[in-house]
Design a protein around this motif. Structure first.
Motif, PDB file in Angstrom:
ATOM      1  N   VAL A   8       0.694  -1.215   0.010  1.00 28.85           N
ATOM      2  CA  VAL A   8      -0.027   0.127  -0.021  1.00 28.85           C
ATOM      3  C   VAL A   8       0.972   1.359  -0.163  1.00 28.85           C
ATOM      4  O   VAL A   8       1.980   1.336   0.224  1.00 28.85           O
ATOM      5  CB  VAL A   8      -0.982   0.088   1.435  1.00 28.85           C
ATOM      6  CG1 VAL A   8      -2.003  -1.320   1.140  1.00 28.85           C
ATOM      7  CG2 VAL A   8      -0.248   0.193   2.524  1.00 28.85           C
ATOM      8  N   LYS A   9       0.204   2.387  -0.386  1.00 30.51           N
ATOM      9  CA  LYS A   9       0.858   3.626  -0.157  1.00 30.51           C
ATOM     10  C   LYS A   9       1.267   3.868   1.226  1.00 30.51           C
ATOM     11  O   LYS A   9       0.601   3.760   2.254  1.00 30.51           O
ATOM     12  CB  LYS A   9      -0.174   4.961  -0.675  1.00 30.51           C
ATOM     13  CG  LYS A   9      -0.443   4.704  -2.087  1.00 30.51           C
ATOM     14  CD  LYS A   9       0.569   5.199  -2.898  1.00 30.51           C
ATOM     15  CE  LYS A   9      -0.082   5.504  -4.364  1.00 30.51           C
ATOM     16  NZ  LYS A   9       0.972   5.828  -5.393  1.00 30.51           N
ATOM     17  N   LYS A  12      -0.606   5.919   3.990  1.00 32.54           N
ATOM     18  CA  LYS A  12      -1.925   5.147   4.282  1.00 32.54           C
ATOM     19  C   LYS A  12      -1.918   4.225   5.478  1.00 32.54           C
ATOM     20  O   LYS A  12      -2.710   3.695   6.055  1.00 32.54           O
ATOM     21  CB  LYS A  12      -2.664   4.603   3.107  1.00 32.54           C
ATOM     22  CG  LYS A  12      -2.979   5.363   1.923  1.00 32.54           C
ATOM     23  CD  LYS A  12      -4.047   6.490   2.674  1.00 32.54           C
ATOM     24  CE  LYS A  12      -5.382   6.032   2.350  1.00 32.54           C
ATOM     25  NZ  LYS A  12      -6.407   6.966   2.748  1.00 32.54           N
ATOM     26  N   ARG A  81      -7.465   2.860  -0.028  1.00 32.05           N
ATOM     27  CA  ARG A  81      -7.849   3.291  -1.166  1.00 32.05           C
ATOM     28  C   ARG A  81      -7.664   4.910  -1.298  1.00 32.05           C
ATOM     29  O   ARG A  81      -8.213   5.734  -0.408  1.00 32.05           O
ATOM     30  CB  ARG A  81      -9.439   3.084  -1.587  1.00 32.05           C
ATOM     31  CG  ARG A  81      -9.902   3.404  -2.681  1.00 32.05           C
ATOM     32  CD  ARG A  81     -11.263   2.906  -2.896  1.00 32.05           C
ATOM     33  NE  ARG A  81     -11.414   1.373  -3.036  1.00 32.05           N
ATOM     34  CZ  ARG A  81     -12.190   0.814  -2.014  1.00 32.05           C
ATOM     35  NH1 ARG A  81     -12.943   1.388  -1.233  1.00 32.05           N
ATOM     36  NH2 ARG A  81     -11.939  -0.579  -1.919  1.00 32.05           N
ATOM     37  N   THR A  82      -7.067   5.293  -2.553  1.00 29.69           N
ATOM     38  CA  THR A  82      -7.189   6.817  -2.681  1.00 29.69           C
ATOM     39  C   THR A  82      -7.951   7.051  -3.969  1.00 29.69           C
ATOM     40  O   THR A  82      -8.184   8.270  -4.308  1.00 29.69           O
ATOM     41  CB  THR A  82      -5.718   7.188  -2.813  1.00 29.69           C
ATOM     42  OG1 THR A  82      -5.286   6.824  -4.205  1.00 29.69           O
ATOM     43  CG2 THR A  82      -4.628   6.954  -1.814  1.00 29.69           C
ATOM     44  N   ASN A  84      -6.837   6.487  -6.963  1.00 32.03           N
ATOM     45  CA  ASN A  84      -5.719   6.923  -8.034  1.00 32.03           C
ATOM     46  C   ASN A  84      -5.020   5.448  -8.450  1.00 32.03           C
ATOM     47  O   ASN A  84      -4.973   4.786  -7.668  1.00 32.03           O
ATOM     48  CB  ASN A  84      -4.850   7.753  -7.682  1.00 32.03           C
ATOM     49  CG  ASN A  84      -5.582   9.205  -7.344  1.00 32.03           C
ATOM     50  OD1 ASN A  84      -6.137   9.547  -7.843  1.00 32.03           O
ATOM     51  ND2 ASN A  84      -5.110   9.819  -6.108  1.00 32.03           N
ATOM     52  N   ASP A  87      -2.794   2.275  -6.209  1.00 34.78           N
ATOM     53  CA  ASP A  87      -3.196   2.186  -4.628  1.00 34.78           C
ATOM     54  C   ASP A  87      -2.549   0.756  -4.009  1.00 34.78           C
ATOM     55  O   ASP A  87      -2.358   0.931  -2.789  1.00 34.78           O
ATOM     56  CB  ASP A  87      -4.615   2.025  -4.546  1.00 34.78           C
ATOM     57  CG  ASP A  87      -5.386   3.409  -4.367  1.00 34.78           C
ATOM     58  OD1 ASP A  87      -4.746   4.396  -4.345  1.00 34.78           O
ATOM     59  OD2 ASP A  87      -6.516   3.697  -4.461  1.00 34.78           O
TER      60      ASP A  87
END
Length: 110
Positions: A8-9, A12, A81-82, A84, A87
């Motif tokens: 994940v990012k 986040k 979740r973004t 974009n 993710d």
């Protein structure tokens, strides 16, 4: 038992981990990682350790009962979740055996 690996990012991770812990899943591992993703950039940034990576990611790992997989995946997806591209991804694998380092004995997996 199942192992969940989520990429994940990094920004986040706190939200994801907070919600996982709040939902009763405190046993998790988080680590920093680098990857190429789809490597659509023709000039990827050069990492300090690797010659061709273009994205910083965080990896969250959890081992759980198979009954909890859907709930954990939902938390990671909702909180990570973004909307974009990039993710992240979530992988689910079987865990056949586990051993305690201290004793070398296997842990009963249910």
């Amino acid at each position: 038992m199942k192992e969940i690996k989520a990429f994940v990012k990094p920004f986040k991770v706190n939200d994801i981990c907070h919600h996982l812990i709040e939902a009763g899943f405190p046993n998790l591992t988080v680590s920093s990682a680098e990857g190429t993703g789809n490597l659509e950039n023709s000039d990827p940034s050069v990492s300090t350790q690797f010659s061709i990576t273009d994205s910083q990611v965080a990896k969250i790992e959890i081992v759980c009962n198979k009954e909890n997989v859907d709930k954990i995946v939902a938390i990671i997806s909702e909180q990570g979740r973004t909307g974009n591209p990039g993710d992240g991804l979530i992988y689910i694998s079987d865990v056949e055996k586990a051993f305690r380092v201290k004793t070398g004995k296997d842990i009963r997996l249910d």
